[in-house]
Design a protein around this motif. Structure first.
Motif, PDB file in Angstrom:
ATOM      1  N   ASP A 403      45.208   8.137 -14.608  1.00  0.00           N
ATOM      2  CA  ASP A 403      45.531   8.461 -13.367  1.00  0.00           C
ATOM      3  C   ASP A 403      44.488   9.169 -12.900  1.00  0.00           C
ATOM      4  N   GLU A 404      44.245  10.786 -13.028  1.00  0.00           N
ATOM      5  CA  GLU A 404      42.786  11.188 -12.914  1.00  0.00           C
ATOM      6  C   GLU A 404      41.642  10.758 -12.733  1.00  0.00           C
ATOM      7  N   ASP A 405      41.001   9.829 -13.155  1.00  0.00           N
ATOM      8  CA  ASP A 405      40.068   8.734 -12.396  1.00  0.00           C
ATOM      9  C   ASP A 405      40.262   8.564 -11.343  1.00  0.00           C
ATOM     10  N   ARG A 406      40.945   7.813 -11.353  1.00  0.00           N
ATOM     11  CA  ARG A 406      41.716   6.974  -9.574  1.00  0.00           C
ATOM     12  C   ARG A 406      41.320   8.129  -8.588  1.00  0.00           C
ATOM     13  N   ALA A 407      42.369   8.633  -9.250  1.00  0.00           N
ATOM     14  CA  ALA A 407      42.768   9.876  -7.808  1.00  0.00           C
ATOM     15  C   ALA A 407      41.413  10.323  -7.745  1.00  0.00           C
ATOM     16  N   SER A 408      40.455  10.544  -8.377  1.00  0.00           N
ATOM     17  CA  SER A 408      39.173  11.272  -8.143  1.00  0.00           C
ATOM     18  C   SER A 408      38.236  10.398  -6.964  1.00  0.00           C
ATOM     19  N   ILE A 409      38.339   8.979  -8.002  1.00  0.00           N
ATOM     20  CA  ILE A 409      37.284   8.195  -6.804  1.00  0.00           C
ATOM     21  C   ILE A 409      38.131   7.969  -5.651  1.00  0.00           C
TER      22      ILE A 409
END
Length: 523
Positions: A403-409
């Motif tokens: 979820d963190e990586d998807r939120a960042s991109i």
């Protein structure tokens, strides 16, 4: 027989070969699978895309990526003297203080920011001169871009219009903000580790450089590495090491060679009838920066027409002009949400269309900009496909798995759309080329999955703490060390070439110290 045998003459191996051979009392051999770095495309900065899928590229691919709709991602890696420093975008970024301090806090003794800063400075010859953060007089030339493309300047201005601060030195007191990148160039030409370190050292009688030689496996007597088996010109040879074998073949190459040599997960090695020398989690914890670029058409002249007789003359006679462009001329670092220890998104601006993982033809004038996930929590794995050394490994990066990586991109793409809409950059846009359907989370994530790519920064398959100790010695084995980006416990917040050079500079000291401790400094 040599004292030290280094496998890989790339970003780390070339540094090690030069530093260790400074001592005339030791003999050093460095083995490179690819050829010499003699091609013009290697040295002309703007031409590095011509190296993709060529004889100078390992030309790897991932397995079908679970979060990318089963798409395979292209993974170029340098296969020549200088390795990926001979085909990268030459951006000089060290990462964030928080990266190294986190390594040290997790048990990587001697790898805090204050510990590693002197090695960055020792390597560096920054044209701005020496100060609290930078070095001068080192082998690696760090310079301002000689291209200074209009579109790069427009991006910086537009980002300021969007409320982001200008940063004149991403390697100084703070990393946040936008600006132009410094580059590893000398007089407008690429300054790879082959150019900076290896070529000046090759006149030494105690340094042997072996090219076009594939390392097939590390050889052991009991728990001690004694040499490397190589294939050269169809002939299998043994290169023996009296003191150490040092793997500097990169995050994919070093892990692959260890697995072929029986160092890795015992259960997996058994599937290929490879006898386990040491059961270690080699190949796990694979990390990378996943980048997604927006592409816009423009009526401003881009680098599409850089290769002209006039521009070639500018490069050759004055060391400036469009052919000196490193493509990723400008960018910045952003925190997209509160509570972060450092930036989670990095931007690159290319004054040319950059699409289809860098393989798409620049069919019109335009530019590309966009974010990468800078501090990923997703991790992948490298595994054997076959026990044959000539067969590429299986690689799964597992991009956007959290979820963190998807939120960042998604947040990074919103920043990109905002910057592109500001007057300074919007004035250069004539039409969309490859952009998201809308700024909704669903459309942005779908766009990232369909069009994202590696930023060419794989790390951590032989990480400190799990595969090597803090002195980069392979755990439980003697005479074997790994020195390259694979030893990073986590990927740094930034382009990885400068940190890899730093790792090699520090490793040279560790190796010399260990030699004194075990042999009293004599053979």
């Amino acid at each position: 027989m040599y004292d030290y045998v280094i496998v890989g003459a790339g970003s780390a191996g070339a540094v090690l070969a030069a530093r260790l051979s400074e001592d005339p009392a030791v003999s050093v051999a460095v083995i490179e699978a690819g050829p010499a770095d003699s091609a013009d495309e290697i040295h002309i900065p703007a031409a590095f895309g011509a190296l993709f899928k060529s004889e100078w590229d390992w030309d790897l691919d991932t397995e079908p990526e679970p979060q990318l709709g089963g798409r395979r991602a292209y993974l170029p890696r340098g296969r020549m003297l200088g390795g990926s420093s001979s085909m990268n975008a030459m951006i000089y970024i060290r990462g964030n203080r928080a990266d190294y301090d986190a390594w040290a806090a997790a048990g990587a003794d001697g790898w805090s920011y204050d510990d590693v800063l002197p090695y960055f400075q020792r390597a560096e010859d920054n044209e701005r001169g020496k100060d609290a953060y930078h070095g001068a007089g080192g082998p690696l030339r760090v310079a301002e871009s000689r291209s200074q493309h209009t579109l790069a300047g427009a991006f910086v201005e537009a980002a300021e219009q969007a409320g982001y601060a200008r940063n004149e030195d991403f390697n100084g007191a703070t990393q946040l903000g936008v600006g132009r990148y410094q580059v590893t160039q000398r007089d407008g030409m690429r300054c790879s580790t082959a150019v900076a370190y290896l070529h000046p050292a090759m006149t030494r009688p105690n340094l042997t450089v072996i090219t076009d030689a594939l390392a097939q496996k590390v050889l052991f007597e009991g728990d001690r590495a004694i040499g490397v088996e190589i294939s050269r010109g169809g002939v299998v040879e043994t290169v023996r090491a009296e003191r150490e074998v040092i793997l500097s073949s990169g995050t994919y190459g070093s892990a692959h060679l260890l697995l072929l040599s029986g160092v890795g997960p015992a259960q997996e090695l058994a599937l290929f009838q490879i006898e386990t020398v040491r059961d270690l989690p080699v190949g796990e914890n694979l990390q990378d920066h996943y980048m997604t670029l927006l592409n816009y058409r423009s009526d401003t002249e881009s680098l599409m027409t850089a290769l002209s007789p006039e521009n070639l003359a500018l490069l050759q006679q004055q060391g400036r002009g469009p052919l000196t462009s490193n493509i990723g001329e400008a960018g910045g670092f952003f925190e997209t949400r509160p509570g972060l220890a450092g930036p989670d998104v990095q931007f690159h601006l290319a004054p040319v269309l950059f699409h289809e993982e860098g393989l798409g033809a620049p069919v019109a004038h335009g530019f590309a900009l966009g974010p990468c996930v800078l501090n990923p929590t997703s991790a992948g794995k490298l595994m054997l496909r076959s026990a044959a050394p000539t067969t590429a490994p299986r690689i799964v990066h597992n991009y956007l798995a959290t979820d963190e990586d998807r939120a960042s991109i998604v947040a990074g793409l919103r920043i990109a759309l905002d910057i592109a809409s500001r007057a300074a950059l919007a004035a250069h846009i004539t039409a969309d080329f490859v952009v998201p359907e809308s700024d909704s989370e669903e459309d942005l994530l779908a766009f990232a999955r369909r069009y994202g790519q590696t930023l060419y920064h794989p790390t951590s398959t032989c990480a400190i703490g799990s595969v090597v100790d803090s002195r980069l010695r392979v755990l439980g084995l003697r005479g074997l060390r790994v020195v390259d980006a694979s030893v990073m416990p986590t990927v740094v917040r930034g382009n990885t070439n400068a940190p890899t050079i730093m790792i090699a500079e520090k490793a040279a000291d560790l190796i010399r110290e260990d030699a004194v401790a075990t042999t009293g400094g004599t053979k």
